[in-house]
Write an enzyme that holds these catalytic residues in place. Structure first.
Site, PDB file in Angstrom:
ATOM      1  N   HIS A   4       0.827  -1.207   0.000  1.00 45.56           N
ATOM      2  CA  HIS A   4       0.000   0.000   0.000  1.00 45.56           C
ATOM      3  C   HIS A   4       0.862   1.258   0.000  1.00 45.56           C
ATOM      4  O   HIS A   4       0.506   2.265  -0.623  1.00 45.56           O
ATOM      5  CB  HIS A   4      -0.941  -0.004   1.199  1.00 45.56           C
ATOM      6  CG  HIS A   4      -2.123  -0.900   1.022  1.00 45.56           C
ATOM      7  ND1 HIS A   4      -2.929  -1.300   2.062  1.00 45.56           N
ATOM      8  CD2 HIS A   4      -2.639  -1.491  -0.090  1.00 45.56           C
ATOM      9  CE1 HIS A   4      -3.895  -2.090   1.600  1.00 45.56           C
ATOM     10  NE2 HIS A   4      -3.732  -2.216   0.306  1.00 45.56           N
ATOM     11  N   HIS A  31      -4.970  -5.931 -10.821  1.00 50.73           N
ATOM     12  CA  HIS A  31      -3.601  -5.490 -10.523  1.00 50.73           C
ATOM     13  C   HIS A  31      -2.620  -5.920 -11.611  1.00 50.73           C
ATOM     14  O   HIS A  31      -1.800  -5.123 -12.078  1.00 50.73           O
ATOM     15  CB  HIS A  31      -3.147  -6.056  -9.173  1.00 50.73           C
ATOM     16  CG  HIS A  31      -3.687  -5.319  -7.991  1.00 50.73           C
ATOM     17  ND1 HIS A  31      -3.281  -4.053  -7.652  1.00 50.73           N
ATOM     18  CD2 HIS A  31      -4.606  -5.687  -7.067  1.00 50.73           C
ATOM     19  CE1 HIS A  31      -3.914  -3.658  -6.558  1.00 50.73           C
ATOM     20  NE2 HIS A  31      -4.727  -4.632  -6.187  1.00 50.73           N
TER      21      HIS A  31
END
Length: 414
Positions: free
Chosen positions: A251, A388
């Protein structure tokens, strides 16, 4: 280093182009009869005994909207199938908004998640960019629901989870949903030319910069309802799928890219370049901390999933999405700074992708490996979706100042 792994080479472009097409081929079997996305197994076979999640359906709508603009055969029907699910079985006609998902038997999965609603916005904006019927209306509804229930203008942040009826708000506040809100708001700002959403994204980013600057460039993920950091959240369940304990380097890497995108799209003139530089410096520090904490720190290549607040690994497993974001952000920082360090990082990540994470037999990327780089499925069994991995085939050569759907459209129209 093999030129196949080096950024700005013909061989690397061809590698990513082939990977993109393979991913799009892999996902063709995701739609259920009612449009909700099945969770995909190791070879792309739908796992029909699992819930059909809204966030996965949104990701597939997003990916195949991009696939349509890229000319991938079958993308139009696949994007429209996912949109059918978002307008149909996943949509709450009574209370508004979108269920978390539906069970294999067609029952609803309770609660209304900010995370899922941010992805509805992203999916609808990408579908609108691709010219899909009904996408404009879907986006308008998604933004209205989000404004009504999730966005807090006074705080400049979004809450996390309501009950199904939107009558009881959970006390938990989290940055994961806000991160994907930034992504969605930047996409909307580009698609609708509405700077309100870029400004909102910037407000969230200011909070995040403050939090990680006070925490050795490790981002607190979990908060109380008053936005006080809860650094011990899930310490007894550190591998929680969406709320793991500690810092999540992936993240940190993803935020670094979003901060860079926001700054480049907000401060576009030469006279404001000093402001761009301020945010890019913050992004670099965030990325550098995450890579130092996570890459090759336990005797084998790979990026560990989580660390404690001193940077020591907690969950050593390697998640595919963390690698995808490392590929994305290293390429963006190389594009922005021209610093060879980021190009070298990119090459290392591409080599690791090819040697450990790409499934050369069944397709797509392995979603979870252990610290010995053996495929496991304790947190992410199978290969749930393409989001992703797919984005990591485009962003390295994309425009770092533009959201991905708008960038694809602009390049395909040239």
């Amino acid at each position: 280093m093999n030129s196949k792994y080096e950024i700005s080479t013909k061989e690397n472009r061809e590698f990513l182009k082939a990977s993109c097409e393979e991913l799009l081929n892999f996902g063709h079997r995701f739609p259920s009869p009612n449009g909700g996305s099945y969770y995909l197994g190791d070879d792309g076979t739908p796992w029909k005994d699992r819930n059909r999640e809204t966030w996965i359906t949104c990701r597939m709508a997003h990916v195949y909207s991009l696939g349509l603009m890229l000319g991938h055969e079958g993308s139009e029907e696949l994007a429209d199938a996912a949109l059918k699910g978002l307008k149909g079985e996943l949509h709450d006609e009574k209370n508004g908004g979108w269920y978390a998902g539906v069970t294999p038997e067609g029952d609803i999965v309770p609660n209304k998640q900010c995370y899922a609603h941010a992805f509805v916005i992203l999916a609808a904006s990408s579908a609108l960019t691709a010219g899909r019927p009904g996408a404009k209306e879907l986006l308008e509804e998604a933004l209205a629901v989000y404004d009504r229930h999730f966005w807090n203008e006074e705080e400049g942040l979004a809450c996390d989870t309501w009950n199904t009826e939107f009558t009881v708000l959970d006390d938990y506040r989290g940055l994961n949903a806000n991160m994907h809100t930034v992504e969605a708001f930047l996409a909307v700002a580009d698609v609708l030319s509405d700077e309100k959403y870029r400004q909102r994204a910037g407000g969230i980013i200011e909070h995040v910069i403050k939090w990680f600057s006070e925490n050795s460039f490790r981002i607190p993920e979990h908060f109380t309802k008053d936005w006080k950091e809860d650094l011990e959240c899930n310490k007894e369940q550190p591998a929680d799928q969406f709320k793991p304990y500690g810092a999540t380097p992936g993240h940190g890497i993803e935020w670094a890219r979003l901060i860079s995108q926001w700054a480049l799209s907000t401060y576009r003139t030469e006279s404001s370049s000093i402001l761009t530089g301020k945010y890019v410096e913050a992004a670099k520090a965030l990325y550098n901390r995450a890579i130092k904490d996570a890459w090759n720190v336990d005797g084998a290549e790979g990026l560990v999933y989580t660390t404690d607040w001193e940077g020591n690994p907690v969950i050593h497993d390697r998640m595919h999405w963390t690698l995808a974001e490392a590929i994305n952000t290293s390429s963006v920082l190389w594009q922005i700074t021209n610093n060879r360090r980021y190009a070298e990082d990119y090459s290392k990540f591409m080599k690791y992708l090819d040697e450990k994470v790409l499934d050369h037999e069944n397709g797509s990327w392995f979603h979870q490996l252990n610290e010995k780089n053996e495929v496991i499925g304790t947190v992410w069994p199978g290969k749930s979706d393409l989001y992703h991995a797919f984005q990591a085939t485009w962003i390295p050569y994309g425009n770092a100042a533009v959201s991905i759907a708008s960038d694809v459209k602009q390049k395909m129209e040239k």
